[in-house]
Design an enzyme around this catalytic site. Structure first.
Site, mmCIF file in Angstrom:
data_model
loop_
_atom_site.group_PDB
_atom_site.id
_atom_site.type_symbol
_atom_site.label_atom_id
_atom_site.label_comp_id
_atom_site.label_asym_id
_atom_site.label_seq_id
_atom_site.Cartn_x
_atom_site.Cartn_y
_atom_site.Cartn_z
ATOM 1 N N LYS A 103 0.833 -1.205 0.000
ATOM 2 C CA LYS A 103 0.000 0.000 0.000
ATOM 3 C C LYS A 103 0.866 1.252 0.000
ATOM 4 C CE LYS A 103 -4.168 1.758 2.296
ATOM 5 N NZ LYS A 103 -5.127 1.512 3.401
ATOM 6 N N ASP B 233 4.856 -0.846 12.253
ATOM 7 C CA ASP B 233 3.586 -1.391 12.733
ATOM 8 C C ASP B 233 3.379 -0.875 14.154
ATOM 9 O OD1 ASP B 233 1.356 -2.759 13.490
ATOM 10 O OD2 ASP B 233 2.139 -4.760 13.053
ATOM 11 N N ASN C 257 -0.004 10.525 12.927
ATOM 12 C CA ASN C 257 -1.259 10.618 12.196
ATOM 13 C C ASN C 257 -2.021 9.303 12.071
ATOM 14 O OD1 ASN C 257 -3.007 11.766 9.724
ATOM 15 N ND2 ASN C 257 -1.990 9.891 9.044
ATOM 16 N N SER D 114 -5.868 13.984 16.753
ATOM 17 C CA SER D 114 -6.928 13.631 17.680
ATOM 18 C C SER D 114 -8.268 13.701 16.951
ATOM 19 C CB SER D 114 -6.891 14.554 18.900
ATOM 20 O OG SER D 114 -7.844 14.168 19.867
ATOM 21 N N TYR E 275 -12.844 4.477 21.010
ATOM 22 C CA TYR E 275 -12.257 5.447 20.087
ATOM 23 C C TYR E 275 -12.091 6.796 20.769
ATOM 24 C CZ TYR E 275 -11.685 8.533 16.063
ATOM 25 O OH TYR E 275 -11.216 9.477 15.179
ATOM 26 N N LYS F 21 -8.623 8.999 21.488
ATOM 27 C CA LYS F 21 -8.389 10.343 20.953
ATOM 28 C C LYS F 21 -8.143 11.355 22.076
ATOM 29 C CE LYS F 21 -7.510 9.286 17.704
ATOM 30 N NZ LYS F 21 -6.534 9.627 16.632
#
Length: 314
Positions: free
Chosen positions: A64, A86, A113, A169, A199, A203
């Site tokens: 990718k 990773d 990111n 975030s 999640y 964040k």
């Protein structure tokens, strides 16, 4: 500003005063973008390359990444460098950092990111941590710690004496009241909190990590910011049920070109060098994190926990 008003302001921001053509020439700058092979990371890398930075795309998927690097070269005429990373495996993080430091004496900007959004609740990192927290917070913490010598060298080599760490975030962080450490390795606790809750706390963890980096290393030239890049259409929504994905895409998500704006402002704008410890929101504005994201004690507690988790890999 209450939770609802804060989320609303970040979900429907005013027109941006910052644009990609405001990014200065980055000749001589070395920049790493984790998760740079897709989504906001790739779009961020595209602009950085176009402005003459040397860009490392750190990704776990070599195929990718190769496809992304080829696409970016067609678009910009510049070739990014692949770094195998990773974030869900701490020894891989250590190997990636060692490889980078062997190649580069200095790092000027680190974009933490890479991320995921509501994967299956039983998905874990190699070391058995909740996947979202393991990648977003633990993996990036370890990477950043290992790259600090290069970042400090980057600060010394820069005209303004600064190196930048941009931690991605989300406005979802506002809904998290803190870090429930019991959910990070216990499946039943994770199920109780739920995918969205997991999640949100990850964040929030990005903001806490950014704040503590700012506190600890700001006087040494490190500028650490946490960024909500905005609600952007990307592959990160792949785990959502079809109806929810349609709803978000139709009513709440912005087109991909908006994605890199706030991150690029944080990492490259001259005025952003003065934003150490700030939380940045769409589009290229200073915002205010939720209550837990403003509590220095919680950030220090998280830092201690993170140090304990990586101690065995030092």
């Amino acid at each position: 500003m209450g939770i609802a008003a804060s989320v609303l302001s970040q979900t429907y921001p005013p027109k941006s005063k910052f644009h990609t053509d405001h990014v200065p020439d980055l000749t001589g700058k070395v920049i790493m973008v984790t998760g740079g092979s897709a989504g906001i990371g790739k779009d961020t890398a595209r602009v950085l390359l176009a402005r003459n930075a040397k860009v490392y795309i750190a990704s776990y998927n070599a195929d990718k990444a190769a496809a992304a690097i080829a696409e970016l070269k067609r678009d910009t005429g510049k070739e990014a460098v692949f770094l195998k990373l990773d974030l869900a495996d701490l020894p891989s993080v250590k190997a990636a950092a060692a490889e980078f430091i062997e190649k580069e004496p200095a790092l000027h900007v680190l974009y933490n990111n890479a991320g995921m959004f509501v994967p299956p609740i039983d998905q874990l990192t190699v070391q058995g941590y909740d996947a979202q927290f393991g990648v977003h917070v633990l993996g990036h913490f370890y990477l950043t710690q290992l790259l600090l010598p290069a970042l400090l060298a980057g600060a010394k080599a820069s005209a303004d004496g600064k190196a930048r760490i941009v931690n991605t975030s989300s406005s979802a962080s506002i809904t998290a009241s803190g870090i429930n450490y019991g959910t990070l390795k216990d499946t039943s606790a994770r199920k109780k909190l739920g995918k969205q809750g997991l999640y949100a706390q990850s964040k929030l963890g990005n903001i806490m990590l950014s704040n503590e980096l700012a506190r600890r290393y700001g006087e040494q030239g490190i500028v650490s910011t946490a960024v909500n890049p905005g609600n952007i259409k990307s592959d990160i929504q792949r785990h959502l049920p079809p109806v929810q994905k349609w709803f978000l895409t139709t009513l709440l998500l912005y087109d991909p070109p908006y994605g890199p704006l706030t991150q690029l402002w944080a990492g490259t704008a001259p005025e952003a060098a003065a934003l150490n410890g700030k939380y940045l929101i769409p589009w290229a504005r200073v915002g205010t994190p939720g209550k837990s994201g403003r509590d220095p004690k919680l950030s220090q507690e998280l830092w201690t926990w993170l140090e304990e988790q990586v101690a065995a890999y030092a």
